[in-house]
Write an enzyme that holds these catalytic residues in place. Sequence first.
Site, PDB file in Angstrom:
ATOM      1  N   SER A 140       0.857  -1.188   0.000  1.00  0.00           N
ATOM      2  CA  SER A 140       0.000   0.000   0.000  1.00  0.00           C
ATOM      3  C   SER A 140       0.890   1.233   0.000  1.00  0.00           C
ATOM      4  O   SER A 140       2.038   1.181   0.451  1.00  0.00           O
ATOM      5  CB  SER A 140      -0.884   0.009   1.257  1.00  0.00           C
ATOM      6  OG  SER A 140      -1.624   1.209   1.349  1.00  0.00           O
ATOM      7  N   TYR A 153      -2.598  -1.152  10.304  1.00  0.00           N
ATOM      8  CA  TYR A 153      -2.520  -1.510   8.885  1.00  0.00           C
ATOM      9  C   TYR A 153      -1.204  -1.028   8.289  1.00  0.00           C
ATOM     10  O   TYR A 153      -0.504  -1.783   7.599  1.00  0.00           O
ATOM     11  CB  TYR A 153      -3.706  -0.891   8.163  1.00  0.00           C
ATOM     12  CG  TYR A 153      -3.755  -1.151   6.675  1.00  0.00           C
ATOM     13  CD1 TYR A 153      -3.968  -2.435   6.176  1.00  0.00           C
ATOM     14  CD2 TYR A 153      -3.626  -0.106   5.756  1.00  0.00           C
ATOM     15  CE1 TYR A 153      -4.038  -2.670   4.809  1.00  0.00           C
ATOM     16  CE2 TYR A 153      -3.698  -0.337   4.396  1.00  0.00           C
ATOM     17  CZ  TYR A 153      -3.907  -1.616   3.926  1.00  0.00           C
ATOM     18  OH  TYR A 153      -3.971  -1.842   2.565  1.00  0.00           O
TER      19      TYR A 153
END
Length: 264
Positions: A140, A153
């Site tokens: 990401s 995350y």
Amino acid sequence: MSFLNTVIWITGASSGIGKALAIEFSQQNVKLIVSSRKKADLELVKNACKFPSNVEILVLDLEDHTSLQGKTAEAMALFGGVDILINNGGISQRSFALDTDIAVDKRMMDVNYIGTVALTKAVLPYFIEKKRGHFVITTSIVGKIGTPLRSSYAASKHALHGFFDSLRAEVHKDHIHVTLVCPGFVSTNISFNALTGDGSPQQKIDAATQNGIDPARFAKLMVKAIQNKKEEVYIGGFKERLAVVVKRFFPKVLSKMIRKLSVT
């Protein structure tokens, strides 16, 4: 490079980026193994592919680390081996660090980091034995830049960069490639399923995610990066990609920008 007859194993293939990748790769007449926890959804993905007869379903749970050696042996038996492993499976998070139970931090690492690493280590001996292979990891932009409501995350995605950068150096002599793909906002259900502070799903889609890149377009760009054996690639909107550059050269400027982000 042609992917014709290449065996590609995709985790997290039942929806979102993984589903789009399976459909995109199927246009090139590859052999596909699609995995996630949801067999019914994988059946739908298989039927959406151009050549369903070239698609095998292998149900697995990345959080069940001890099962992944056996699952890898099953995968290798389906088409006589695997050429590319796309580590795409994972979960997200939406909560302030202060409000996030440590069990959520642990689950994020168990699925996104340990699960991915465990599956990679299970596949690695096969790649070393045949002196070729390609690991592709969906991380990401948040794996490069931490943002509010995503502390666990972001940590799990940052960890993937550390592991796979190290692995890339170790396996270069074995002609094994590593590609880290960093998505920005992609219009998937990842935020709907994101865990909140108590571990329950958010059950709503963030506006930024909803307005993100179409998964089919993202998949085309990701396939191109895999084809070109890129080491690291950022696929997202202009602001997300710009943030990576600002972080590198003007970190304090980016810190000020991040503090101003909406957290509602």
